[in-house]
Motif scaffolding. Structure first.
Motif, PDB file in Angstrom:
ATOM      1  N   MET A   1       0.838  -1.204   0.000  1.00 10.41           N
ATOM      2  CA  MET A   1       0.000   0.000   0.000  1.00 10.41           C
ATOM      3  C   MET A   1       0.870   1.249   0.000  1.00 10.41           C
ATOM      4  O   MET A   1       2.003   1.240   0.466  1.00 10.41           O
ATOM      5  N   GLN A   2       0.314   2.326  -0.487  1.00  5.33           N
ATOM      6  CA  GLN A   2       1.037   3.593  -0.538  1.00  5.33           C
ATOM      7  C   GLN A   2       0.852   4.369   0.759  1.00  5.33           C
ATOM      8  O   GLN A   2      -0.111   4.179   1.487  1.00  5.33           O
ATOM      9  N   GLN A   3       1.775   5.265   1.002  1.00  5.53           N
ATOM     10  CA  GLN A   3       1.637   6.158   2.140  1.00  5.53           C
ATOM     11  C   GLN A   3       0.483   7.125   1.902  1.00  5.53           C
ATOM     12  O   GLN A   3       0.098   7.391   0.776  1.00  5.53           O
ATOM     13  N   PRO A   4      -0.067   7.678   2.987  1.00  6.15           N
ATOM     14  CA  PRO A   4      -1.093   8.710   2.832  1.00  6.15           C
ATOM     15  C   PRO A   4      -0.546   9.889   2.046  1.00  6.15           C
ATOM     16  O   PRO A   4       0.622  10.226   2.151  1.00  6.15           O
ATOM     17  N   ASN A   5      -1.406  10.509   1.235  1.00  6.19           N
ATOM     18  CA  ASN A   5      -1.002  11.677   0.455  1.00  6.19           C
ATOM     19  C   ASN A   5      -0.644  12.828   1.373  1.00  6.19           C
ATOM     20  O   ASN A   5      -1.401  13.182   2.257  1.00  6.19           O
ATOM     21  N   LEU A  88      -4.269   4.150  18.395  1.00  2.65           N
ATOM     22  CA  LEU A  88      -3.120   4.542  17.583  1.00  2.65           C
ATOM     23  C   LEU A  88      -3.513   4.712  16.117  1.00  2.65           C
ATOM     24  O   LEU A  88      -3.096   5.665  15.460  1.00  2.65           O
ATOM     25  N   LEU A  89      -4.329   3.806  15.615  1.00  4.05           N
ATOM     26  CA  LEU A  89      -4.813   3.931  14.231  1.00  4.05           C
ATOM     27  C   LEU A  89      -5.603   5.222  14.050  1.00  4.05           C
ATOM     28  O   LEU A  89      -5.434   5.939  13.049  1.00  4.05           O
ATOM     29  N   GLN A  90      -6.474   5.525  14.995  1.00  2.00           N
ATOM     30  CA  GLN A  90      -7.280   6.743  14.892  1.00  2.00           C
ATOM     31  C   GLN A  90      -6.397   7.986  14.932  1.00  2.00           C
ATOM     32  O   GLN A  90      -6.630   8.947  14.183  1.00  2.00           O
ATOM     33  N   PHE A  91      -5.382   7.976  15.784  1.00  2.02           N
ATOM     34  CA  PHE A  91      -4.451   9.103  15.864  1.00  2.02           C
ATOM     35  C   PHE A  91      -3.731   9.284  14.534  1.00  2.02           C
ATOM     36  O   PHE A  91      -3.606  10.407  14.020  1.00  2.02           O
ATOM     37  N   ILE A  92      -3.260   8.192  13.955  1.00  5.18           N
ATOM     38  CA  ILE A  92      -2.517   8.238  12.689  1.00  5.18           C
ATOM     39  C   ILE A  92      -3.395   8.750  11.555  1.00  5.18           C
ATOM     40  O   ILE A  92      -2.989   9.582  10.738  1.00  5.18           O
ATOM     41  N   GLN A  93      -4.630   8.267  11.504  1.00  6.53           N
ATOM     42  CA  GLN A  93      -5.544   8.678  10.432  1.00  6.53           C
ATOM     43  C   GLN A  93      -5.937  10.145  10.567  1.00  6.53           C
ATOM     44  O   GLN A  93      -5.951  10.897   9.587  1.00  6.53           O
ATOM     45  N   LYS A  94      -6.235  10.566  11.784  1.00  4.38           N
ATOM     46  CA  LYS A  94      -6.686  11.942  12.006  1.00  4.38           C
ATOM     47  C   LYS A  94      -5.616  12.956  11.616  1.00  4.38           C
ATOM     48  O   LYS A  94      -5.921  14.011  11.046  1.00  4.38           O
ATOM     49  N   ARG A  95      -4.363  12.629  11.900  1.00  2.00           N
ATOM     50  CA  ARG A  95      -3.275  13.583  11.657  1.00  2.00           C
ATOM     51  C   ARG A  95      -2.495  13.271  10.389  1.00  2.00           C
ATOM     52  O   ARG A  95      -1.478  13.888  10.105  1.00  2.00           O
ATOM     53  N   GLN A  96      -2.953  12.275   9.656  1.00  4.04           N
ATOM     54  CA  GLN A  96      -2.341  11.894   8.372  1.00  4.04           C
ATOM     55  C   GLN A  96      -0.829  11.642   8.520  1.00  4.04           C
ATOM     56  O   GLN A  96      -0.011  12.142   7.747  1.00  4.04           O
ATOM     57  N   ILE A 120      -4.045  -5.326   6.596  1.00  3.62           N
ATOM     58  CA  ILE A 120      -5.169  -6.262   6.507  1.00  3.62           C
ATOM     59  C   ILE A 120      -6.446  -5.551   6.076  1.00  3.62           C
ATOM     60  O   ILE A 120      -7.244  -6.077   5.289  1.00  3.62           O
ATOM     61  N   SER A 121      -6.619  -4.315   6.580  1.00  2.60           N
ATOM     62  CA  SER A 121      -7.848  -3.574   6.266  1.00  2.60           C
ATOM     63  C   SER A 121      -7.760  -2.781   4.968  1.00  2.60           C
ATOM     64  O   SER A 121      -8.711  -2.094   4.593  1.00  2.60           O
ATOM     65  N   GLY A 122      -6.619  -2.854   4.292  1.00  7.31           N
ATOM     66  CA  GLY A 122      -6.470  -2.186   3.002  1.00  7.31           C
ATOM     67  C   GLY A 122      -6.228  -0.701   3.082  1.00  7.31           C
ATOM     68  O   GLY A 122      -6.379   0.020   2.086  1.00  7.31           O
ATOM     69  N   GLN A 123      -5.834  -0.199   4.256  1.00 11.90           N
ATOM     70  CA  GLN A 123      -5.557   1.229   4.407  1.00 11.90           C
ATOM     71  C   GLN A 123      -4.162   1.556   3.872  1.00 11.90           C
ATOM     72  O   GLN A 123      -3.303   0.689   3.728  1.00 11.90           O
TER      73      GLN A 123
END
Length: 396
Positions: A1-5, A88-96, A120-123
């Motif tokens: 998977m790619q890193q967040p933009n 931790l996932l929520q923190f990472i997603q919220k702050r990209q 696993i979740s395809g993020q």
């Protein structure tokens, strides 16, 4: 998977706890530096903050404490660590977050779980950089079936999700790479902010404590004094030398500059051999006072049994001190015998005794070029040099 933009990397440091320690100091120094360079940085402390070892220069609102009950990778921590994945996932997603730099084994394990969940979740997945500070398997050997089984699973997980690994010494790399899958390794020695401190603070401390300055002063520095630091060896060597040279109280002084759980046992051992008046324990002290004691010392003794790196040896070079250390772990990558200090075999009390005797007998001679010690520090262990290596390695 790619890193967040992201137009620019967003960097998260994860560490089990914040207190006085080499790993904590290095993490905060790096965060301060990255913040000054214009990066958006965050820090997650898994358990608690008992103290800030150095001032922070990035906004305190960018620090989050999760209140986990454990700060080391023990069985109960592994069992309960899965509860950390979602926050931790929520923190990472919220702050990209794009890059996570995890310090110490508990953080390594937890962030592997987080990245595996992303996969696993395809993020989009983070870049996961594991930062190693200790001779991990020497200090905590794989001596039970459960430890071996967990380590095998952890190693397979590392193979799946780790992007790169940073080691504070070749010794740490050599130890850990025998037992754990290592992806894209890099050795980056710890660095110290140059801070030249004179003897005055240490002299003022001694005066306040009613301690006369001795003709020969040994300083054993350590922010946290523990059994693995080998202080019992120094006590045994001192007992031999006191008898050999007939030292009287006041002629020679040994100062344990730091605090820690092993102090009561050390005091008891010294009292047993009736040498307590030769020794002084400062308890926990500010780093500027510690550096001042390094200036005051006729010899700085670091008798570690195991040592991932050895920041106090670097500070000794910075303060142009005469350093006598063991060859444990990363210490031998800092001090070379007869070149920028003196070295004995870790755990060898006879060698330690002989080296101390030599330094005492030649205490009025110039054995090392003090200017060369400072130059050696500036060539190898500056913050600027370390951070350039870090940014180049991470391609930031």
């Amino acid at each position: 998977m790619q890193q967040p933009n992201s137009a620019k990397p967003v960097i998260l440091y994860v560490i089990p706890s914040l207190a006085f320690g080499g790993a904590e100091i290095q993490a905060l120094q790096q965060l301060n530096y990255l913040h000054r360079q214009g990066f958006e940085v965050y820090l997650i402390v898994l358990s608690e903050i008992s103290d800030f070892p150095i001032p922070i220069q990035f906004p305190e609102k960018q620090i989050e404490v999760l209140g986990f009950l454990y700060s080391s990778l023990i069985f109960n921590a592994v069992q309960k660590s899965f509860a950390l994945v979602l926050p931790l996932l929520q923190f990472i997603q919220k702050r990209q977050i794009t890059h996570v730099i995890a310090h110490l084994p508990l953080s390594h394990w937890v962030m592997r779980l987080v990245k595996m969940r992303q996969k696993i979740s395809g993020q989009a997945t983070i870049q996961l950089i594991q930062y190693h500070h200790a001779i991990q398997y020497e200090e905590n050997p794989l001596d039970t079936f459960s430890k071996k089984a967990f380590n095998a699973f952890n190693s397979q997980l590392a193979k799946q999700v780790d992007d790169s690994n940073i080691f504070v010494s070749k010794a740490a790399f050599d130890n850990i790479s025998k037992y754990l899958h290592i992806q894209n390794p890099k050795i980056i020695h710890n660095a110290v902010i140059e801070n030249r401190v004179g003897k005055e603070l240490a002299l003022h401390y001694l005066q306040k404590e009613g301690i006369k300055q001795a003709d020969f002063c040994m300083v054993l520095p350590g922010r946290v004094l523990a059994e693995v630091k080998g202080h019992g060896l120094l006590i045994a060597a001192f007992q031999t030398l006191q008898q050999r040279f007939g030292w009287e109280v006041g002629e020679v002084k040994v100062i344990f500059a730091g605090g820690g759980r092993s102090i009561p046992a050390l005091k008891e051992k010294i009292a047993t051999v009736k040498l307590i008046d030769f020794f002084h324990f400062t308890d926990f002290i500010e780093n500027t006072l510690l550096l001042s004691f390094l200036q005051l010392a006729d010899v700085v003794v670091i008798p570690s049994i195991a040592e991932g790196f050895g920041n106090v040896a670097v500070e000794g070079l910075m303060q142009q001190s005469t350093v006598l250390c063991s060859n444990a772990g990363g210490l031998k990558e800092i001090i070379t015998d007869g070149f920028n200090g003196w070295v004995f075999e870790a755990g060898n009390v006879e060698q330690l005794t002989d080296k101390l005797a030599y330094l005492y007998q030649h205490r009025h001679e110039k054995l090392l070029d003090k200017n060369a010690l400072l130059e050696d520090f500036r060539q190898r262990f500056t913050i600027e040099g370390q951070k350039k290596q870090l940014l180049d390695f991470l391609k930031l």
